[in-house]
Design a protein around this motif. Structure first.
Motif, mmCIF file in Angstrom:
data_model
loop_
_atom_site.group_PDB
_atom_site.id
_atom_site.type_symbol
_atom_site.label_atom_id
_atom_site.label_comp_id
_atom_site.label_asym_id
_atom_site.label_seq_id
_atom_site.Cartn_x
_atom_site.Cartn_y
_atom_site.Cartn_z
ATOM 1 N N TRP A 193 2.352 -1.823 -1.861
ATOM 2 C CA TRP A 193 2.265 -0.866 -0.753
ATOM 3 C C TRP A 193 3.608 -0.773 -0.027
ATOM 4 O O TRP A 193 4.067 0.307 0.315
ATOM 5 C CB TRP A 193 1.173 -1.319 0.210
ATOM 6 C CG TRP A 193 1.140 -0.496 1.464
ATOM 7 C CD1 TRP A 193 0.604 0.730 1.614
ATOM 8 C CD2 TRP A 193 1.710 -0.873 2.712
ATOM 9 N NE1 TRP A 193 0.799 1.172 2.881
ATOM 10 C CE2 TRP A 193 1.470 0.208 3.588
ATOM 11 C CE3 TRP A 193 2.379 -1.977 3.191
ATOM 12 C CZ2 TRP A 193 1.883 0.188 4.912
ATOM 13 C CZ3 TRP A 193 2.789 -2.004 4.498
ATOM 14 C CH2 TRP A 193 2.546 -0.927 5.353
ATOM 15 N N GLN A 224 -2.697 -3.150 7.967
ATOM 16 C CA GLN A 224 -2.621 -2.780 6.556
ATOM 17 C C GLN A 224 -2.750 -4.019 5.676
ATOM 18 O O GLN A 224 -3.455 -4.028 4.674
ATOM 19 C CB GLN A 224 -1.294 -2.058 6.290
ATOM 20 C CG GLN A 224 -1.102 -1.614 4.857
ATOM 21 C CD GLN A 224 -2.062 -0.506 4.491
ATOM 22 O OE1 GLN A 224 -2.658 0.118 5.348
ATOM 23 N NE2 GLN A 224 -2.212 -0.290 3.199
ATOM 24 N N PHE A 246 3.974 3.217 10.952
ATOM 25 C CA PHE A 246 3.780 1.797 11.219
ATOM 26 C C PHE A 246 4.866 1.337 12.175
ATOM 27 O O PHE A 246 5.899 0.820 11.772
ATOM 28 C CB PHE A 246 3.861 1.009 9.910
ATOM 29 C CG PHE A 246 2.770 1.345 8.952
ATOM 30 C CD1 PHE A 246 1.596 0.620 8.953
ATOM 31 C CD2 PHE A 246 2.905 2.396 8.058
ATOM 32 C CE1 PHE A 246 0.587 0.932 8.076
ATOM 33 C CE2 PHE A 246 1.897 2.706 7.193
ATOM 34 C CZ PHE A 246 0.722 1.981 7.190
ATOM 35 N N VAL A 269 -6.284 -4.923 5.644
ATOM 36 C CA VAL A 269 -7.089 -3.970 4.879
ATOM 37 C C VAL A 269 -6.928 -4.246 3.384
ATOM 38 O O VAL A 269 -7.876 -4.140 2.616
ATOM 39 C CB VAL A 269 -6.668 -2.524 5.237
ATOM 40 C CG1 VAL A 269 -7.099 -1.569 4.162
ATOM 41 C CG2 VAL A 269 -7.261 -2.130 6.550
ATOM 42 N N ASP A 321 5.928 1.254 -1.987
ATOM 43 C CA ASP A 321 5.609 2.674 -1.899
ATOM 44 C C ASP A 321 6.048 3.246 -0.562
ATOM 45 O O ASP A 321 6.607 4.337 -0.489
ATOM 46 C CB ASP A 321 4.100 2.888 -2.053
ATOM 47 C CG ASP A 321 3.685 2.790 -3.494
ATOM 48 O OD1 ASP A 321 4.591 2.628 -4.340
ATOM 49 O OD2 ASP A 321 2.477 2.860 -3.780
#
Lengths: 728, 90
Positions: free
Chosen positions: B63, B49, B40, B52, B66
């Motif tokens: 996210w 993202q 990214f 999404v 993570d």
């Protein structure tokens, strides 16, 4: 459990949907996250199920306890449990230990049936049993022993109306808890036995207490239980963990009942205590504000009391015996009785007189200050003597002497509040009417009457408030009057200025028109005009009278200040007239020629793609600045025409307004594209020496300014003059 | 959140164009490096993202945690930044 890691994207999505999760695209970057989410969801769901299982596991563990129970349960399945309870109840009361056990067993079964939610048990539930702790046992005992009989009696009576199949759970309680009076060790043993499916033995010794309880409290309905469970919040000291452990310990029913016991009693007890606590809480909240309010009030009360105290001090002092008395003899040679000193023998009489007239004076002062101004606020000496004579049989000369002495004392004792006043000034007494000393009184007495008065009496509260109010009202009136005067003055000044300006404008306008007329006439054959004819040309018949003053001013102005016009006397049609002769030549022409009011070329590039014009126009409205230098009507028409001539042949214009205040021209086009065309045609051009700039204007702002502007066309505005191609 | 940071305001003020990922509020050098190594590299990739994940704050923060071990403050800042940007320009 499914292996989440091995799920395909499709399966993962389905699973997530199953768990009520919104559908998300599962891509390389989100897959991991979704798996995690699914795991969490599954775990949370399992947790939920487990907790459900805990609550519904009662009958399950019960069923494990003994197979005999199971059979009896089957037997009672069909029969309405109400009947069974009713039948067993008398039995229970008179039965031996053995019958009690059986009854309770049966009853237990009905209870189980009712609470059978059909959920399957999970092995963990029973595994937890091993973590049974003596501590929880102790808690349990405490809670059972806490359960007092009177409470149950009331509850049973209370709920006797709702007699239902579920009433059977009281016996369960009693049978289950055979141990409240037995010692903890035995109880624990029993628990263990019951866990080892040796339940029969645990019912061998139901103590008498249990029977009593049973007898007294058979009618506790499930409804009550549920209500109490719903309504009770775990107390702080109530160990939920213990509760859970307990539940698993023997069977669900015990825990259930135990919580019932605890909660039931709490329910009964807590209700009042809840109210009381909430009341107390409310009171505590209120208390602060009440206290604050009280302190607040107390403060003002104190202030008021102090204030009254201060005021009363003066009045009280009158009663004090310690008067200041100038005795004759002490004062030396210039002591004159009745003027600046007093003989010892006359003191009592004087003080008595004072005491006598003081209330009368106060009364008069109060009634003067309060009620009506008719009553005089003072007593003249003669009146005092007359008054005194009605109660005192002394002759007038001695009374007059008393009077003098009393006056001397009143001067020396200011705290009496009695003053000698002049009576010739009317009823309005103030400090300046008060005599300074006895000598001036004596001088004054020769020509006028001296009065005695109390100047500042203690008026009653209502009266004082009324007086204050009146004073306030008066001052407010004065203030209002002042402001009104100021406002009127201001308004008058403004109006005068406005009027003056208007007149001046009209005169100038008139002069301009006269010059126009003369100028246009000068182009023709005759180069002079009779003044009155000019007036008749300019002014309509009906206005001549009203405009006469302005006309005269204009004539005067022209005669004095217009160099291009000469006033002379000419013979017109055999009669001498005052005429104006136009002398003006183009060099002297002051007004800008129409030729200069024109577009004078472009300052900078505004075509499509240039930095000066927006890529697309946001609104169909434009604001054109820099066209007007001064404001008058002809000019604005001219400008409007110029703007239209510039762009109306290229784009559709719905409305064009000239605002002489903001010195802007407002354009409304049919749509954005037309606005863009107009923008490019106007922005960055020179107009009569000024740089014209254009801005886009929001439609609503435009409509605000020109509410009557057309919303859609046609017709579109067109220029009067033939269009010229300015772009060259 | 009482006020927004200068970085947030700067980002939200204009289209993101080709801005690097470190222009996002809440993402400094360290997080930026981690995000770049995860692929990214531009702010618009993170925006992708973000979109999404359907602008779901919980998922987006998860996210970020993570992907770049962002703490909740950082991820919340970043989320807010992208959210406001979307409100403005999307």
């Amino acid at each position: 459990m499914v292996d989440i890691e091995s799920l395909s994207d499709e399966q993962l999505r389905t699973k997530l949907i199953e768990h009520g999760f919104p559908i998300m695209p599962i891509t390389g970057t989100t897959r991991k996250l979704m798996r995690k989410k699914l795991r969490i969801l599954i775990e949370s769901k399992n947790d939920g199920r487990r907790s459900l299982g805990r609550y519904s596991s009662e009958e399950e563990s019960d069923g494990d306890v003994s197979s005999t129970k199971r059979s009896t349960r089957r037997a009672t399945m069909g029969a309405p449990s109400v009947r069974s309870v009713k039948q067993t109840e008398p039995e229970v009361r008179k039965s031996t230990t053995h019958t009690t056990t059986t009854t309770t067993k049966r009853v237990q079964k009905t209870f189980q049936d009712e609470f059978d939610t059909g959920s399957d048990s999970e092995p963990e539930v029973i595994e937890v049993d091993t973590s049974f702790s003596p501590m929880s046992q102790m808690n349990f005992q405490q809670s059972t022993t806490k359960y007092s009989r009177p409470q149950t009696v009331t509850s049973s009576s209370h709920f006797s109306n709702s007699y239902s199949p579920s009433l059977a759970d009281r016996p369960v309680l009693s049978s289950r808890f055979t141990s409240p009076t037995s010692d903890g060790a035995l109880d624990r043993l029993n628990q263990i036995r019951s866990r080892l499916s040796l339940s029969a033995t645990s019912y061998e010794q139901p103590p008498a207490a249990a029977e009593d309880e049973k007898a007294e409290t058979p009618f506790l309905s499930n409804f009550t239980k549920r209500l109490s469970q719903l309504s009770t919040v775990p107390k702080p000291e109530y160990d939920y963990k213990n509760d859970i452990i307990k539940e698993h310990d023997t069977n669900g029913a015990s825990a259930y009942i135990r919580s019932l016991q605890g909660r039931q009693s709490r329910y009964r007890d807590v209700n009042p205590s809840y109210y009381s606590s909430s009341n107390a809480g409310g009171q505590r909240n209120n208390l602060i504000s009440v206290v604050l309010l009280a302190v607040f009030c107390l403060f003002f009360v104190c202030v008021a009391v102090m204030y009254y105290g201060m005021r009363n001090d003066g009045g009280v002092a009158v009663e004090r015996p310690g008067y200041f008395i100038p005795r004759c003899g002490e004062g030396g040679p210039d002591a004159k009785p009745g003027l600046n000193c007093i003989n010892d023998s006359d003191i009592d009489d004087a003080v008595n007189l004072m005491r006598f007239i003081k209330p009368e004076l106060v009364k008069r002062a109060v009634s003067y200050g309060c009620k009506d101004a008719v009553v005089k606020p003072y007593l003249t000496e003669a009146e005092v003597i007359n008054l005194r004579h009605t109660v005192d049989e002394n002759d007038y000369p001695s009374l007059a002497k008393q009077m003098e002495n009393m006056e001397v004392l009143a001067f020396r004792n200011a705290e009496w509040g009695i003053s000698m006043v002049r009576t010739d000034a009317g009823n309005d007494l103030s400090e300046e009417h008060v005599f300074e000393d006895m000598d001036s009184v004596a001088v004054y007495k020769r020509t006028h009457t001296v009065g005695l008065a109390v100047l500042n009496p203690d008026l009653p509260l209502r009266c004082r408030v009324y007086n204050k109010f009146c004073a306030l009202f008066n001052s407010a009136l004065v203030l209002f009057g002042t402001f009104l005067t100021l406002y009127l003055l201001n308004a008058g000044y403004k109006y005068a200025r406005q009027y003056h300006k208007q007149t001046k404008d009209e005169v100038y306008d008139m002069v301009r028109r006269i010059v126009d007329v003369l100028e246009s006439n000068g182009d023709g054959g005759e180069d002079f005009l009779v003044i009155n004819h000019v007036r008749d040309m300019i002014l309509p018949i009906k206005n001549r009278k009203s405009m006469e003053k302005i006309w005269k001013q204009a004539v005067k102005f022209i005669n004095e200040n217009e160099s291009r016009v000469r006033t002379e006397v000419q013979v017109v049609q055999g009669e001498p007239f005052e005429v104006w002769r136009w002398l003006g030549n183009p060099n002297l022409n002051l007004s800008a020629s129409p030729r200069s009011k024109t577009w004078q070329g472009q300052a900078f590039e505004t075509q499509v793609g240039s930095v000066n014009s927006l890529p697309c126009s946001p609104t169909p409205c434009l604001k054109v600045r820099g066209m007007m230098d001064d404001s008058n009507d002809r000019n604005s028409q001219l400008i409007r025409e110029a703007v239209l001539a510039k762009c109306a042949h290229q784009c559709r214009i719905l409305h064009c307004g000239v605002d002489s205040v903001s010195k802007c021209v407002y354009l409304k086009c049919a749509d954005q594209n037309d606005a863009a065309i107009a923008y490019r045609n106007l922005h960055g051009w020179w107009y009569s020496g000024h740089l014209v700039t254009v801005k886009y204007l929001r439609l609503e702002r435009y409509m605000q300014r020109f509410p009557d502007a057309m919303v859609s066309g046609p017709p579109f505005l067109k220029s009067l003059s033939p269009s010229t191609d300015w772009s060259s | 959140m009482s006020s927004t940071s200068q970085k947030h305001r700067n980002f939200v003020a204009e289209p993101m164009g080709e801005k690097p990922v470190t222009e996002l509020a809440g993402i400094g050098e360290v997080l930026g490096k981690r995000l770049v190594s995860a692929g990214f590299d531009k702010a618009y990739v993170v925006l992708g993202q973000f979109l999404v994940l359907k602008r779901n704050q919980e998922l987006f923060q998860e996210w970020m945690k993570d992907t770049c071990q962002a703490n909740s403050k950082q991820s919340a800042d970043c989320y807010q930044c992208l959210y406001d940007w979307c409100q403005e320009f999307l």
